[in-house]
Write a protein that holds these residues in place. Sequence first.
Motif, PDB file in Angstrom:
ATOM      1  N   GLY A  92       0.935  -1.109  -0.038  1.00 55.57           N
ATOM      2  CA  GLY A  92       0.054  -0.027   0.208  1.00 55.57           C
ATOM      3  C   GLY A  92       0.615   1.480  -0.341  1.00 55.57           C
ATOM      4  N   ASN A  93       2.163   0.899   0.417  1.00 55.38           N
ATOM      5  CA  ASN A  93       3.043   2.512   0.477  1.00 55.38           C
ATOM      6  C   ASN A  93       3.994   2.504  -0.852  1.00 55.38           C
ATOM      7  OD1 ASN A  93       1.833   3.004   3.310  1.00 55.38           O
ATOM      8  ND2 ASN A  93       3.330   1.776   4.323  1.00 55.38           N
ATOM      9  N   LEU A  94       3.802   1.325  -1.531  1.00 57.59           N
ATOM     10  CA  LEU A  94       4.283   1.504  -2.794  1.00 57.59           C
ATOM     11  C   LEU A  94       3.903   2.516  -3.658  1.00 57.59           C
ATOM     12  CD1 LEU A  94       7.326   0.020  -4.129  1.00 57.59           C
ATOM     13  CD2 LEU A  94       5.995  -1.923  -3.961  1.00 57.59           C
ATOM     14  N   VAL A  95       4.846   3.434  -4.316  1.00 57.62           N
ATOM     15  CA  VAL A  95       4.665   4.219  -5.135  1.00 57.62           C
ATOM     16  C   VAL A  95       5.737   3.812  -6.178  1.00 57.62           C
ATOM     17  CG1 VAL A  95       5.041   6.398  -6.015  1.00 57.62           C
ATOM     18  CG2 VAL A  95       4.375   6.292  -3.521  1.00 57.62           C
ATOM     19  N   ARG A  96       4.880   3.724  -7.518  1.00 53.86           N
ATOM     20  CA  ARG A  96       5.411   3.152  -9.033  1.00 53.86           C
ATOM     21  C   ARG A  96       5.068   4.114  -9.443  1.00 53.86           C
ATOM     22  NH1 ARG A  96       2.063  -1.096  -6.072  1.00 53.86           N
ATOM     23  NH2 ARG A  96       2.819  -2.653  -6.994  1.00 53.86           N
ATOM     24  N   VAL A  97       6.272   4.769 -10.616  1.00 53.56           N
ATOM     25  CA  VAL A  97       6.151   5.660 -11.797  1.00 53.56           C
ATOM     26  C   VAL A  97       7.134   5.167 -12.345  1.00 53.56           C
ATOM     27  CG1 VAL A  97       7.274   7.970 -12.108  1.00 53.56           C
ATOM     28  CG2 VAL A  97       6.640   7.624  -9.471  1.00 53.56           C
ATOM     29  N   HIS A  98       6.998   4.621 -14.002  1.00 57.38           N
ATOM     30  CA  HIS A  98       7.328   4.144 -15.583  1.00 57.38           C
ATOM     31  C   HIS A  98       7.087   4.474 -16.770  1.00 57.38           C
ATOM     32  CE1 HIS A  98       4.293   1.052 -15.009  1.00 57.38           C
ATOM     33  NE2 HIS A  98       4.486   1.741 -14.097  1.00 57.38           N
ATOM     34  N   PRO A  99       6.925   4.673 -17.057  1.00 57.17           N
ATOM     35  CA  PRO A  99       6.334   4.495 -18.313  1.00 57.17           C
ATOM     36  C   PRO A  99       5.195   3.715 -18.851  1.00 57.17           C
ATOM     37  CG  PRO A  99       8.978   4.329 -18.791  1.00 57.17           C
ATOM     38  CD  PRO A  99       8.771   3.789 -17.859  1.00 57.17           C
ATOM     39  N   GLY A 100       4.623   4.337 -20.216  1.00 57.02           N
ATOM     40  CA  GLY A 100       3.491   3.630 -20.276  1.00 57.02           C
ATOM     41  C   GLY A 100       2.276   3.770 -19.665  1.00 57.02           C
ATOM     42  N   GLU A 101       1.511   3.171 -20.398  1.00 57.88           N
ATOM     43  CA  GLU A 101       0.003   3.241 -19.846  1.00 57.88           C
ATOM     44  C   GLU A 101      -0.754   2.119 -18.842  1.00 57.88           C
ATOM     45  OE1 GLU A 101      -2.709   4.872 -22.584  1.00 57.88           O
ATOM     46  OE2 GLU A 101      -1.047   4.856 -23.788  1.00 57.88           O
ATOM     47  N   GLU A 102      -1.720   2.373 -17.782  1.00 58.55           N
ATOM     48  CA  GLU A 102      -2.151   1.577 -17.171  1.00 58.55           C
ATOM     49  C   GLU A 102      -3.572   1.220 -16.914  1.00 58.55           C
ATOM     50  OE1 GLU A 102      -0.625   0.416 -13.255  1.00 58.55           O
ATOM     51  OE2 GLU A 102       0.874   0.874 -13.766  1.00 58.55           O
ATOM     52  N   TRP A 103      -4.764   0.327 -17.218  1.00 61.02           N
ATOM     53  CA  TRP A 103      -5.763   0.210 -17.282  1.00 61.02           C
ATOM     54  C   TRP A 103      -6.237  -1.054 -16.132  1.00 61.02           C
ATOM     55  CZ3 TRP A 103      -8.906  -3.970 -17.936  1.00 61.02           C
ATOM     56  CH2 TRP A 103     -10.404  -4.062 -17.842  1.00 61.02           C
ATOM     57  N   LEU A 104      -7.395  -0.545 -15.241  1.00 59.87           N
ATOM     58  CA  LEU A 104      -7.718  -1.432 -14.429  1.00 59.87           C
ATOM     59  C   LEU A 104      -9.014  -1.457 -13.798  1.00 59.87           C
ATOM     60  CD1 LEU A 104      -7.931  -0.341 -11.373  1.00 59.87           C
ATOM     61  CD2 LEU A 104      -5.889  -0.516 -11.444  1.00 59.87           C
ATOM     62  N   TYR A 105      -9.580  -2.614 -13.704  1.00 59.89           N
ATOM     63  CA  TYR A 105     -10.681  -3.799 -13.702  1.00 59.89           C
ATOM     64  C   TYR A 105     -11.082  -4.127 -12.580  1.00 59.89           C
ATOM     65  CZ  TYR A 105     -16.004  -4.673 -15.185  1.00 59.89           C
ATOM     66  OH  TYR A 105     -16.757  -4.678 -14.173  1.00 59.89           O
ATOM     67  N   VAL A 106     -12.028  -3.673 -11.446  1.00 57.65           N
ATOM     68  CA  VAL A 106     -12.421  -4.049 -10.034  1.00 57.65           C
ATOM     69  C   VAL A 106     -13.145  -4.822 -10.850  1.00 57.65           C
ATOM     70  CG1 VAL A 106     -12.827  -3.642  -8.195  1.00 57.65           C
ATOM     71  CG2 VAL A 106     -11.453  -2.114  -8.803  1.00 57.65           C
ATOM     72  N   LEU A 123     -11.036  -1.122  -3.785  1.00 58.73           N
ATOM     73  CA  LEU A 123      -9.471  -0.484  -4.019  1.00 58.73           C
ATOM     74  C   LEU A 123      -9.634   1.097  -3.895  1.00 58.73           C
ATOM     75  CD1 LEU A 123      -7.165  -2.553  -5.789  1.00 58.73           C
ATOM     76  CD2 LEU A 123      -7.885  -1.629  -7.660  1.00 58.73           C
ATOM     77  N   ARG A 124      -7.805   0.797  -3.518  1.00 61.66           N
ATOM     78  CA  ARG A 124      -8.302   2.599  -3.071  1.00 61.66           C
ATOM     79  C   ARG A 124      -6.635   2.860  -4.021  1.00 61.66           C
ATOM     80  NH1 ARG A 124      -6.228   2.342   1.645  1.00 61.66           N
ATOM     81  NH2 ARG A 124      -8.932   3.197   2.510  1.00 61.66           N
ATOM     82  N   LEU A 125      -7.156   3.753  -4.471  1.00 59.66           N
ATOM     83  CA  LEU A 125      -5.965   4.298  -6.725  1.00 59.66           C
ATOM     84  C   LEU A 125      -5.252   6.117  -5.655  1.00 59.66           C
ATOM     85  CD1 LEU A 125      -4.728   3.940  -8.495  1.00 59.66           C
ATOM     86  CD2 LEU A 125      -6.663   4.829  -9.925  1.00 59.66           C
ATOM     87  N   ALA A 126      -4.199   5.840  -5.462  1.00 61.57           N
ATOM     88  CA  ALA A 126      -3.777   6.829  -5.169  1.00 61.57           C
ATOM     89  C   ALA A 126      -2.739   6.978  -6.563  1.00 61.57           C
ATOM     90  CB  ALA A 126      -2.386   6.901  -4.160  1.00 61.57           C
ATOM     91  N   LEU A 127      -3.607   8.396  -7.181  1.00 64.68           N
ATOM     92  CA  LEU A 127      -2.748   9.014  -8.623  1.00 64.68           C
ATOM     93  C   LEU A 127      -2.777  10.127  -8.419  1.00 64.68           C
ATOM     94  CD1 LEU A 127      -2.582   7.492 -11.382  1.00 64.68           C
ATOM     95  CD2 LEU A 127      -4.659   8.349 -11.803  1.00 64.68           C
TER      96      LEU A 127
END
Length: 210
Positions: A130-144, A149-153
């Motif tokens: 929950g505390n892992l911040v991710r930063v990387h090239p590309g796109e993401e799509w998610l479907y619950v 789900l908590r998404l910090a964006l």
Amino acid sequence: MSTPGATAPAVGPSPDEPLPDVAPRLRELRRGRRLTLETAAARAGLSPAHLSRLETGNRQPSLPLLLALARIYGTTVSDLLGEMPPERDPIVRGGRAEPVEADGWVYRQAGNPGRAMQPLRVTVEYGAQGNLVRVHPGEEWLYVLTGRLRLALGDGVHVLEPGDSAHFDSLVPHRIAAVEPAGAELLFVHTLLQSPAGELCLDGAGLHHR
């Protein structure tokens, strides 16, 4: 986030064999990704003049350099060398998707490796990553699928219910966590990493089969 699991080793000639002329393909891929010579060279750790010589055939790249350029352009060394990849089965059977665990999350491949888009079915355990911040090239799509789900964006925080989805640029810092102790399950698709910056993501974590 990036694809968990090992990728197949790149296919190519041995160090003693001469490399085919890859100059036109290098130039084509860079232009197709809409990268300037200066940007692509910086990502590969080269000078623009060096990359220009590679693209004009005035200099032959080493295999390690080909691997670095393939990662930047989101392809494989085999593709750079003009080799035909083996035909992939378009069907991925659910029973053959072996679970892979990383830091409390469980992943199942939902597509074939090596594609530009990598689909996964992910079980997000409560309190994990929950505390892992991710930063990387590309796109993401998610479907619950189940759970919340908590998404910090960036500077925003969103709670997603079953049936909710999110689609975002993964260069925006993001964190994902289950809201409730029962955890959450989601479908997840991300684009193939195209930069050494991908080492900042989950791909660098220690993975092991369950």
